[in-house]
Design an enzyme around this catalytic site. Structure first.
Site, short mmCIF file in Angstrom:
data_model
loop_
_atom_site.label_atom_id
_atom_site.label_comp_id
_atom_site.label_asym_id
_atom_site.label_seq_id
_atom_site.Cartn_x
_atom_site.Cartn_y
_atom_site.Cartn_z
N SER A 244 0.83 -1.19 0.00
CA SER A 244 0.00 0.00 0.00
C SER A 244 0.88 1.26 0.00
O SER A 244 1.73 1.42 -0.87
CB SER A 244 -0.95 -0.06 1.19
N ASP A 476 -8.69 -3.99 -6.46
CA ASP A 476 -8.21 -3.43 -5.20
C ASP A 476 -8.99 -2.16 -4.87
O ASP A 476 -9.07 -1.25 -5.70
CB ASP A 476 -6.71 -3.11 -5.33
N HIS A 504 -7.31 -5.81 -0.93
CA HIS A 504 -6.19 -4.87 -0.98
C HIS A 504 -4.88 -5.61 -0.83
O HIS A 504 -4.64 -6.27 0.19
CB HIS A 504 -6.36 -3.85 0.15
#
Length: 535
Positions: A244, A476, A504
């Site tokens: 991320s 995502d 994610h």
């Protein structure tokens, strides 16, 4: 904005592994937001970002930094079996090393063997604001593949301003409770003023807590800290897995130190060419994509409170939005010891939290059923509290404070005034009819930040770096797939690895193909062919 898990566990409460931006207020800086507020959600970067690239630093270490690079880490017991901890010194201001130091918390678990030790593997779970040390101790150093842990010392450092590394603090627990319940879909001038006051109060609290540190928590500075850690660990090159926001941190490191790149995995990639507004708009569309997948799954179950079998995702969305509107007028009881009720903002946070991982969909269905059918908001409050990292005693981790501090420093604000938000509402509501309004208003918070931004959108090319694996998941919610496509094209040695699925990030989420490919890269140095796809 950012944030929210990647390893599976039952009845999940959301770790800090993959938070990217924020949720609603505390998440309002959504790292995940060029200049146009039009309705297109394509990955358009600003004209300046199309040409400006992050410049590599000189390979030779400046003499003023030599003491930092030559420091020896003093390892001690962490109180967690199998782990050692140390404190790393870094300059508060890289341009003025006489301005003092920041002290950064480092943890490691030594390679377990058998097999040749390959050096250190640094991990970062994202955020910004996620505790890398906490992630290492709770998951990475015990949950990564056994062969990876056997051959690497597993290492983490909490970035400056985060968790154990001189954390930024902004509000006490009671103040944060009030902040997270602030209405982020204002209906009139009074409610707009209340939202602005909340953002100003949050910013003032952060500024009062750490006025000097707040100017030096940028991603560029955190990446430079990682190079000092690399040297202190005795590694010639950096091996790293970032999820991320951790992909932005890792890519920034590669741009600054391309010749020191070892094996880098950037999972759930961000696109550094995008402005804050564009990042927010595209993440809003990402959450809508995830919600569409949830909606299709929900109506297959008899207990779906948002629509019966065969109901279309659009109708499911309208039903959820109608539920949010009811909460805006009349919050639900939750049984919370401190008297909190389920407001629209807390419910929206709870739903968004569950979008990060399809393993949470059953929990979300049950929470929505309790709220919509039984007037019991406890389940959605649990999801929201897990996302905000609020414990049972009403204390909050510093994740959301650090999240705003980094985001508001890294990029100019998405919006400067409430009128700016109003002009962009059609674009955000088109990107997500369910979440668009709330996420647009949430993006106003950096307008009132006490420190001016130091970053701008830019390309990261990292010319001369070894192959870098960029991982993107097609559905995502927090880091849209096109961001991974964009970053892999920017990086001179980028290799795009695609996971065709939900949730994610991809590594450690159940795809044997993804895990095998990344493990081969980490253990043997063999990157995948560019464009490889897994499911």
């Amino acid at each position: 904005m950012h944030t929210r898990r990647t390893h599976r566990r039952p009845r999940i409460m959301f770790s800090t592994r993959s938070r990217t931006g924020a949720t609603l207020l505390a998440l309002a800086a959504l790292v995940v937001s060029a200049c146009s507020s039009g309705s297109s959600t394509s990955s358009a970067s600003s004209p300046a970002a199309q040409t400006a690239a992050l410049a590599a630093l000189p390979q030779e270490t400046p003499s003023a930094l030599t003491p930092y690079y030559r420091q020896k880490l003093s390892w001690r017991s962490c109180g967690v079996p199998g782990f050692e901890c140390a404190t790393l010194r870094a300059p508060l201001d890289y341009a003025r090393t006489d301005a003092g130091d920041v002290r950064l918390a480092v943890a490691r678990k030594k390679a377990t063997g058998p097999g040749k030790r390959l050096g250190s593997l640094l991990v970062n779970p994202g955020g910004p604001g996620g505790s890398a040390v906490g992630y290492l101790q709770s998951y990475a150093a015990i949950g990564y593949p056994a062969q990876v842990r056997a051959q690497y010392d597993m290492v983490a450092v909490d970035p400056r301003g985060v968790a154990r590394s001189e954390p930024v603090e902004c509000l006490d627990g009671r103040e944060m409770d009030a902040y997270t319940q602030t209405d982020v879909t204002p209906d009139d001038r009074r409610e707009v003023d209340g939202l602005v006051d909340a953002y100003k109060g949050f910013a003032e609290g952060c500024g009062a807590d750490a006025p000097e540190l707040l100017r030096h928590v940028s991603t560029v500075e955190a990446a430079r800290d990682m190079d000092i850690l690399r040297a202190a660990l005795g590694d010639r090159k950096l091996t790293y897995v970032g999820a991320s926001y951790g992909t932005f941190l890792g890519a920034t490191y590669a741009g600054l130190f391309p010749k020191r790149v070892g094996r880098l995995v950037l999972d759930g990639a961000m696109d550094p060419t995008l402005s804050a507004r564009r990042l927010n708009l595209e993440q809003t569309a990402g959450f809508d994509t995830a919600f569409q997948a949830f909606a299709k799954d929900c109506v297959r179950h008899a207990d779906c409170p948002l629509g019966g079998r065969g109901a279309r995702p659009e109708q499911v969305g309208r039903n959820l939005k109608a539920f949010f509107d009811k909460l805006d007028a009349k919050p639900l009881p939750t049984g919370d010891a401190s008297g909190r009720r389920l407001t629209e903002s807390l419910a929206t946070t709870g739903v968004i939290a569950a979008m990060y991982d399809e393993a949470a969909w059953e929990q979300l269905r049950e929470a929505l059923t309790a709220a919509m059918k039984k007037n019991d908001g406890a389940g959605l409050l649990v999801l929201s509290d897990g996302y905000y990292e609020r414990d049972a005693d009403g204390r909050y981790a510093n994740l959301m404070y650090a999240n705003a501090a980094v985001n508001c420093l890294d990029l100019p604000p998405s919006f400067n005034t409430p009128d700016d938000v109003r002009k962009s509402l059609p674009a955000f509501e088109k990107a997500s009819p369910v979440f668009g309004e709330a996420l647009a208003w949430a993006a106003l918070n950096c307008a009132y930040w006490p420190v001016a931004p130091t970053g701008e959108p830019h390309r990261i090319e990292a010319k001369g770096a070894a192959p870098i694996v960029v991982v993107g998941t097609t559905r995502d919610p927090a880091t849209p797939y096109r961001w991974a496509q964009s970053l892999s094209r920017q990086l001179s040695s980028g290799r795009l690895l695609t996971y065709d699925g939900d949730g994610h990030t991809a590594y450690g989420r159940g795809s044997a193909c993804i895990d095998r490919t990344i493990n081969t890269y980490l253990l043997r140095g063999t990157p995948p062919t560019d464009g490889k796809r897994c499911s």
